[in-house]
Structure formats: C-alpha cells, structure tokens
Design a protein around this motif. Sequence first.
Motif, PDB file in Angstrom:
ATOM      1  N   GLY A  15      -3.497  16.169 -15.496  1.00  0.00           N
ATOM      2  CA  GLY A  15      -3.586  17.608 -15.317  1.00  0.00           C
ATOM      3  C   GLY A  15      -2.325  18.376 -15.661  1.00  0.00           C
ATOM      4  N   GLN A  48      -2.727  16.680 -22.378  1.00  0.00           N
ATOM      5  CA  GLN A  48      -2.478  16.711 -20.939  1.00  0.00           C
ATOM      6  C   GLN A  48      -2.623  15.310 -20.383  1.00  0.00           C
ATOM      7  OE1 GLN A  48      -4.738  19.364 -18.541  1.00  0.00           O
ATOM      8  NE2 GLN A  48      -3.878  21.196 -19.466  1.00  0.00           N
ATOM      9  N   GLY A  63       1.353  11.418 -11.592  1.00  0.00           N
ATOM     10  CA  GLY A  63       0.640  12.074 -10.492  1.00  0.00           C
ATOM     11  C   GLY A  63       1.377  11.954  -9.175  1.00  0.00           C
TER      12      GLY A  63
END
Length: 136
Positions: A42, A39, A127
Amino acid sequence: MPKLTVGPWIAAQKLPRKNLGRDRLAFLERTALRADAQQVAGLPLIGMGGSCGKPAFALPYLLTWTDENTRRLEDVAAEYGCYVEYGLYPHLKQHDGDLEVAAVQDWTTLAMVYLRPGYERAEELLGSLAAALRPD
C-alpha cells in the motif's frame, strides 16, 4: 511473505551491459517503465537509492526520531533477525553477515524506507516498519 514483487520492474531499469552506459536511447527505453507507478504494501515506490539501487517507499506520514519510535524500530529489527545501525539514518542489518536489508530516512517533508529487493521478507518488513513507526 515474498521478496519485493517490484524486483523485476527494478531490474529492467538497471544498466544491462556496460557498453550501453552511453546509449541515450537505451536509457530512455528503460526509464519509460517508470510511468507505470508501483506500490508495495500500500506504499508508493518513489524511487531508488542512487548508488545502492534499493527501491524507496514513501511512508504516509512525516517522521521525527524519538526514544519511543527508535525502540519500536529496534523491536521490528529484532523480529526480523536484524539490529539497527544508527548512522546518518537508521539501517536494519542482519545479525548473520551484516547484510543491510532496509534503511529509514526522515526528512522535513518526507519519510521513506529503502528495501533490499532480494530480501525474502521484504514486503512483510515494509508493512511492519510502516505500522511501528506511525506517529500516535
């Protein structure tokens, strides 16, 4: 933010020498690494691009392109010194040198981001893309 931390994991799965291209056991040894789920930011690593070898990360939502989210995509691209090239799907390319650092694919069942593992701001970009493209 760092380059993708999964870079060594990816590199360990690539063909190390051309003469091993027909070695089934060497292939099986390399692919055994895939059992160790990865990962980043996340988001699960779900695979790698066929010819490009860029890791693909599943977004936690479906994506349908709209005027609004393509504008947000362009804003993220600008923040990272990139522009968006709209081909079959959008690619983020650096203004300086046209190096592709990311691509976003939308399918009816899955949305994913492909990232260049060696890009210095890869995890941060992942992100930012996940946040900017999240449907309202």
